[in-house]
Design an enzyme around this catalytic site. Structure first.
Site, PDB file in Angstrom:
ATOM      1  N   HIS A 196       3.682  -2.408   4.253  1.00  0.00           N
ATOM      2  CA  HIS A 196       2.281  -1.996   4.265  1.00  0.00           C
ATOM      3  C   HIS A 196       2.136  -0.600   3.675  1.00  0.00           C
ATOM      4  O   HIS A 196       3.067   0.218   3.731  1.00  0.00           O
ATOM      5  CB  HIS A 196       1.721  -2.022   5.690  1.00  0.00           C
ATOM      6  CG  HIS A 196       0.225  -1.913   5.733  1.00  0.00           C
ATOM      7  ND1 HIS A 196      -0.615  -2.945   5.376  1.00  0.00           N
ATOM      8  CD2 HIS A 196      -0.590  -0.875   6.070  1.00  0.00           C
ATOM      9  CE1 HIS A 196      -1.877  -2.557   5.499  1.00  0.00           C
ATOM     10  NE2 HIS A 196      -1.883  -1.297   5.918  1.00  0.00           N
TER      11      HIS A 196
ATOM     12  N   CYS B 202      -3.015  -4.842   0.870  1.00  0.00           N
ATOM     13  CA  CYS B 202      -2.779  -3.395   0.957  1.00  0.00           C
ATOM     14  C   CYS B 202      -2.331  -2.783  -0.366  1.00  0.00           C
ATOM     15  O   CYS B 202      -2.889  -1.775  -0.824  1.00  0.00           O
ATOM     16  CB  CYS B 202      -1.768  -3.090   2.058  1.00  0.00           C
ATOM     17  SG  CYS B 202      -0.115  -3.769   1.777  1.00  0.00           S
TER      18      CYS B 202
ATOM     19  N   HIS C  90      -7.189   1.863   4.032  1.00  0.00           N
ATOM     20  CA  HIS C  90      -6.251   0.783   3.730  1.00  0.00           C
ATOM     21  C   HIS C  90      -6.885  -0.576   3.979  1.00  0.00           C
ATOM     22  O   HIS C  90      -7.928  -0.699   4.620  1.00  0.00           O
ATOM     23  CB  HIS C  90      -4.969   0.931   4.566  1.00  0.00           C
ATOM     24  CG  HIS C  90      -5.141   0.650   6.025  1.00  0.00           C
ATOM     25  ND1 HIS C  90      -4.196  -0.007   6.781  1.00  0.00           N
ATOM     26  CD2 HIS C  90      -6.158   0.939   6.890  1.00  0.00           C
ATOM     27  CE1 HIS C  90      -4.604  -0.110   8.029  1.00  0.00           C
ATOM     28  NE2 HIS C  90      -5.784   0.460   8.125  1.00  0.00           N
TER      29      HIS C  90
END
Length: 396
Positions: free
Chosen positions: A359, A311, A371
């Site tokens: 994240h 990420c 993402h």
């Protein structure tokens, strides 16, 4: 002769252990009964429900994500420390050569002094054939002595400097070793979490897997509905701003006695007043163009492109396209730029998730983001409400 009768007592009949077979059967029955009771006393653990498996797997992925960020931080620190160590060792080598040069100079002066015999200046004066020549030679020796002293000072300076750099190199090597140990531990932690998650999923039946997929679809649908609600809200707010700006221009034109004309508006759109041609909007366009081009590439923990990403590796690479250098981890990226509220998000902003900030995604507008989700998934567009939001930042 009469025969006497025997007075011996008749033998008693010895009973044989005939019930042995019966006892063995009873014993077997008892063992069987005890075995049955033991089995009843320790029943097998009930299989967890699919919902519990989903929660457990999600938690493991989140923990793996946090361990991945720890790995990324240690990897970046290790690379920086390795560069520092290499520089220090190179510097130590150069200073060692300078020490050798200073040592050779001192050796040459020592040899010259030995050859001259170290005669005292007074004796040299009286033994000289030419007194004037003595004074000239004495002046020359004075300069030689100054050079000797300078050589000694240089030697000691280079020696002290080399010792200091050597100590720095040793300390940096110790730090590098510690960081590499952290790197290895983080890597093992990630692998352990992912292995446990895969093991849980592999034990599901086909029916349970279908049920799990249905739960995922339901979760995605709820998140998408929230995203659409945010998109409608942002569109309404943008419309209100545009109307307010148009009204302000009209009033200003009436006061000045002029007209604005049909093409006088600035047109903010949904860019929260920054304008489509603003510096941030231009950078965000490059960021999103890069991110869209990565859609479909696999998530791989610790990766930052070009064939796979985690990420924070994706967000770092995307913003680099716009000339902005972000740190490697989510924990450091969240500290860059300006914090913004979810309702004020603009395309290009970074959205962070979970309390441990493990994240991150790139906001693309309309409540959606691009993402790199998790192991086993590819880079994709998804609602920002798919995970609990921690906060958002505008990097530039």
């Amino acid at each position: 002769m009469p025969v006497l009768a025997s007075h011996r007592k008749p033998r008693a009949k010895v009973r044989t252990a005939t019930p042995a077979v019966g006892l063995t059967t009873a014993a077997l029955a008892s063992v069987t009964l005890l075995s049955t009771q033991s089995a009843t006393a320790a029943p097998a653990e009930p299989k967890p429900a699919v919902e519990e498996v989903q929660k457990k797997v999600d938690a493991l992925y989140r923990q793996a994500g946090s361990a991945t960020q720890e790995y990324n931080r240690a990897k970046a620190a290790s690379a920086a420390q390795q560069t520092k160590v290499d520089t220090l060792l190179s510097d130590v080598a150069k200073r060692a050569e300078k020490i050798n040069e200073a040592r050779r100079a001192l050796g040459a002066y020592a040899a010259a002094q030995y050859r001259s015999g170290g005669i005292a200046p007074t004796a040299t004066f009286f033994l000289a054939d030419d007194p004037q020549g003595y004074f000239d030679q004495n002046q020359l020796m004075s300069r030689v002595t100054e050079r000797q002293q300078k050589a000694v000072v240089d030697f000691r300076t280079q020696q002290a400097s080399a010792a200091k750099k050597r100590a720095e190199a040793v300390k940096s090597l110790e730090t590098l070793t510690e960081t590499q140990a952290t790197l290895a531990a983080s890597k093992k932690d990630v692998q352990t979490k992912l292995t446990e998650a895969r093991s849980l999923l592999s034990r599901l039946t086909a029916e349970e897997k279908a049920r799990l997929a249905e739960l995922e679809r339901k979760k995605e649908a709820e998140a998408k509905e929230k995203a659409e609600k945010l998109a409608r809200k942002q569109a309404a707010e943008a419309k209100q701003r545009a109307e307010a700006e148009e009204k302000a221009r009209e009033e200003a034109a009436k006061e000045s006695g002029g007209g604005t004309g049909a093409g006088s508006g600035t047109g903010t759109g949904t860019d929260s007043g920054t304008g489509a041609g603003s510096g941030y909007a231009a950078k965000a366009e490059k960021v999103l163009a890069f991110a869209r081009a990565q859609i479909g590439k696999p998530y791989v923990w610790g990766a930052s492109g070009p064939s796979s990403y985690d990420c924070s590796g994706l967000t770092q690479s995307a913003w680099r396209e716009a000339g902005v250098d972000l740190p490697r981890t989510t924990w450091d990226q969240v500290k860059v730029g300006t914090r913004v509220a979810t309702s004020d998000l603009q395309p290009g902003d970074l959205v962070f998730f979970y309390d441990d900030i493990s994240h991150v995604g790139i906001y693309k507008g309309d409540g959606m983001m691009i993402h790199a989700p998790k192991p086993g998934a590819n880079v994709r567009e998804e609602s920002i409400y798919y995970m609990p939001i921690y906060g958002s930042v505008r990097p530039a």
